[in-house]
Design a protein around this motif. Sequence first.
Motif, mmCIF file in Angstrom:
data_model
loop_
_atom_site.group_PDB
_atom_site.id
_atom_site.type_symbol
_atom_site.label_atom_id
_atom_site.label_comp_id
_atom_site.label_asym_id
_atom_site.label_seq_id
_atom_site.Cartn_x
_atom_site.Cartn_y
_atom_site.Cartn_z
ATOM 1 N N SER A 158 0.856 -1.201 0.000
ATOM 2 C CA SER A 158 0.000 0.000 0.000
ATOM 3 C C SER A 158 0.886 1.243 0.000
ATOM 4 O O SER A 158 2.097 1.156 0.284
ATOM 5 C CB SER A 158 -0.925 0.040 1.229
ATOM 6 N N GLY A 159 0.254 2.380 -0.267
ATOM 7 C CA GLY A 159 0.967 3.649 -0.157
ATOM 8 C C GLY A 159 1.298 3.949 1.300
ATOM 9 O O GLY A 159 2.354 4.508 1.608
ATOM 10 N N SER A 162 0.843 5.524 -4.437
ATOM 11 C CA SER A 162 -0.224 4.584 -4.068
ATOM 12 C C SER A 162 -0.872 4.087 -5.352
ATOM 13 O O SER A 162 -1.077 4.857 -6.288
ATOM 14 C CB SER A 162 -1.277 5.293 -3.221
HETATM 15 C C1 LIG Z 1 -1.977 11.708 -0.155
HETATM 16 C C2 LIG Z 1 -2.078 10.253 0.170
HETATM 17 N N1 LIG Z 1 -1.131 9.683 0.929
HETATM 18 C C3 LIG Z 1 -1.167 8.374 1.237
HETATM 19 C C4 LIG Z 1 -2.181 7.556 0.791
HETATM 20 C C5 LIG Z 1 -2.196 6.132 1.205
HETATM 21 O O1 LIG Z 1 -2.186 5.239 0.133
HETATM 22 P P1 LIG Z 1 -2.850 3.792 0.284
HETATM 23 O O2 LIG Z 1 -4.328 3.955 0.243
HETATM 24 O O3 LIG Z 1 -2.316 3.055 -0.908
HETATM 25 O O4 LIG Z 1 -2.364 3.206 1.552
HETATM 26 C C6 LIG Z 1 -3.188 8.112 -0.011
HETATM 27 C C7 LIG Z 1 -4.283 7.326 -0.566
HETATM 28 O O5 LIG Z 1 -5.139 6.747 -0.033
HETATM 29 C C8 LIG Z 1 -3.145 9.494 -0.308
HETATM 30 O O6 LIG Z 1 -4.097 10.064 -1.055
#
Ligand SMILES: Cc1ncc(COP(=O)(O)O)c(C=O)c1O
Length: 441
Positions: A126-127, A244
Amino acid sequence: MQILTKISGKSKDYLPLLDMINQGVQVKADSVEKHLANEKLVTFLEQDIERTGLEKILFHYKQNKEKKIPFLPVDKLISEDEIDDIMQVLKEVLSSGRFTSGPYIPTFEKAIAEYLGKKYVIATSSGTDALMISLISAGVHPGDEVILPANSFAATENAVLAIGAVPVYADIDPETYCLSPSEIEKHITDKTVCILPVHLYGKQADMKEISAIAKQHGLKIIEDGCQAIGSSGLGAYGDGLVLSFNPYKNLGVCGKAGAIATNDEALAEKCMEISYHGFEAGKKNVKRSDYGFNSKIDNLQAAIGLERMKYLGLQNFKRFYLAKRYIEQLQTLEDEGYMKLPTLTDDHVWHLFPIRVLKGERDELAAKLLEMGIETDVYYPVLSHQHQTNLVSQKYRQTTLPHTEKAAQQLLHLPLYPGMPLQDQEKVIEGVHHVIKSSIQ
Ligand SMILES: Cc1ncc(COP(=O)(O)O)c(C=O)c1O
């Protein structure tokens, strides 16, 4: 008019490319940079655009039968063509039995690295995990301070908190909604270790300035580029760039995934280790880092990511087209002081389309649009330093961020996604004009 002889397929080319198409200049498909992400952009340019019509090719969707205009319809975030491509590759991965580790991971990482012009990419689950891993790997320890904006998705601050570090919120630039370089400087202490700018809504923060500040104070930069893939020059200044690939992002898989991109070999190695139990790269079950997570991307998702990447350049071009159309067709409302529109800059990939309501109440506009069947949304409704949590009440009660707070009261996001029918966008535009002119004076 600027004539492009080479087309990168990224944000800086979209305006000149559109001008060329509109002026009837023959755009040669082979002038587009060879990359998986540009595959469908090339297919688009190979068509007889002048004869068929640009909008007919780009937005050939059926009009919504329902009266409602959804903000982000999940069933429209993936096209039939993409589903067909993915079904093929799924068959292959499913019958191979290689769902978690497997050959698509390095291929996907290489494709992302080439696209960004980076030496190393570590694809993650994941991000959010990518943020935690990159912060730890960049040397952020428990108790260290990280400077970030307070108007991001909670994942940004949560990653800092989860590794025991301390989020320090700095105000934004009211034009870009991203961290203001001069505000960052006000918050630097001897505990500051890292700056974590967020390229919010797909628009890049002022990285040149932020990088100069980081250099001057010996700070690391991890860029949160989760909303900004395809923006020209993305990640050029940070030590690490985080992406992400969740399904709502400009490049989404069919589940959760993310990545860290860097040119720093030592940082890349550490990220590799922390993303998989601390194991040394290439050695099975042998630790080099003290610990690590179970946060590598799945082979299955990497395979899907490669299929969906073919559409990225074209999808971002469609986002740009819709954003430009909104800006042009809402311009009179800006001229009359009702709203502030975002600027069409060449480092923007229009993950979201924000308008800033200057006359009347934002919530009233949203409610009236909803009565007409037009869904809007607010990203994000609660700022990081204003949540009703123990931590916030103990630590951030005194925090004031005037520009961030003002923007949060006024911002409203209009529907924008690559599969949006133009007729739907017209209804949104008409709806906004109608509500503002008839009720908000
Ligand atoms: C600015 C930002 N940072 C971090 C994330 C986290 O990514 P993920 O949903 O893949 O964990 C997101 C998205 O959800 C995001 O929009």
